[in-house]
Design an enzyme around this catalytic site. Sequence first.
Site, PDB file in Angstrom:
ATOM      1  CG  ASP A 143      40.897  43.616   6.572  1.00 45.64           C
ATOM      2  OD1 ASP A 143      41.265  42.451   6.847  1.00 45.64           O
ATOM      3  OD2 ASP A 143      40.414  44.388   7.417  1.00 45.64           O
ATOM      4  CG  ASP A 343      41.955  38.408   9.604  1.00 45.43           C
ATOM      5  OD1 ASP A 343      41.271  38.956   8.714  1.00 45.43           O
ATOM      6  OD2 ASP A 343      42.664  39.045  10.397  1.00 45.43           O
TER       7      ASP A 343
END
Length: 463
Positions: A143, A343
């Site tokens: 992540d 992201d």
Amino acid sequence: MEHLLPLLLVCSFLFTVAAPARDITSVCASQTTDFPQLDSSGLHLTLHHPQSPCSPAPLPSDLPFSTVLTHDDARVAHLAARLATNNNDAPPRRPTSLRKKKATVDDSLATVPLSPGTSIGVGNYVTQLGLGTPATSYAMVVDTGSSLTWLQCSPCVVSCHRQAGPLFDPKSSSTYASVPCSASQCDELQAATLNPSACSNSGVCVYQASYGDSSFSVGYLSKDTVSFGSGSFPNFYYGCGQDNEGLFGRSAGLIGLARNKLSLLYQLAPSLGYSFSYCLPTSASTGYLTIGSYSPGQYSFTPMASSSLDASLYFVTLSGMSVGGSPLAVSPSEYASLPTIIDSGTVITRLPTSVYTALSKAVAAAMAASGVQSAPAFSILDTCFEGQASQVRVPAVSMAFAGGATMKLTARNVLIDVDDSTTCLAFAPTDSTAIIGNTQQQTFSVVYDVGQSRIGFAAGGCS
């Protein structure tokens, strides 16, 4: 030395593969490499989409796409909340106690407060990480929106979610050490997790990583040797989770790649450099994640935008969009009206409402001109069409960024299939935080050059 080589994680990002059960084994064998390989280009590992049947930590194969979108919306909402609070006004805390649920209590454990962070959701990719001496491999979520790396640890005194493979046992590693509260890394947890650290009665630093969908991990800050194949790095700081609950699939934990001293990127940077890159492929293909050096010639770059909202996230400046070669009918200032981050874990790109509205109208008009019929909205996606992305004529859509970087999107970057007969525009409106999601990044090579504060895009990084 081997650990000084650039770390190349060559990976297989796979969405759910529609193959008969008898073919899954052969499909996975042809697309993945089970064992790390070290060659002149670096160290190679596989990386999977969590919905792939080949993933070492798969989510349910029958997971409805509406569920993916629901959790994606939760991730976006809490990223926005994280930026809105500017880390000053603490949201309501959720107390969690590192105590066994049964009668026996370890008085060395601590009670710590939890406040919401970002939602993990189901859009993150999975890779393998080795930990301890001797090293054992664990399936980990990757992540870019998180900093602290953590994994579930034995004895798991409160709760552990179901994971693929055994829990990490600190007692089995000769290089494991807990981190005392007096260590500087304990003080750095506030910036890494947006939660304060705590101290156990025995003087061990306690971390708390919490996520907006009520997922969280609480445990002891620890250090050990982390390894990727034959490349190893001693004194790696991470969380040894004793209470881990929520939406992590069957992964053992999470690898953080954000801009923070405790992230994997920053801890390995003295050996490998302050950059990483990846390519997110389409279904049944392969991609890569690289930590270390890269060839800059193939990229068009945009500066990392500075922001006081959150120093750990990757901000960019969107400067324009076009459909069919024509710029959208919005003022150029509208593109920068909201902070924008890029992201890896957000599935659907969020745009300022005015920009999204113009994009939706332009794409819908182009699709109608091609004879494509509109379809009802699906979950958070309100611009939908009959058919599949691969079967309809999709107008060319481009995204431009400050500094001249561009992304010329393919049909699969523009539309996303939500069921067997419907495809939708893979964008949504927002009035808080704009996000460049992973659907638009697929097949592009994207490099995060933190050392030179820039992000680069190159088409055709993978298929």
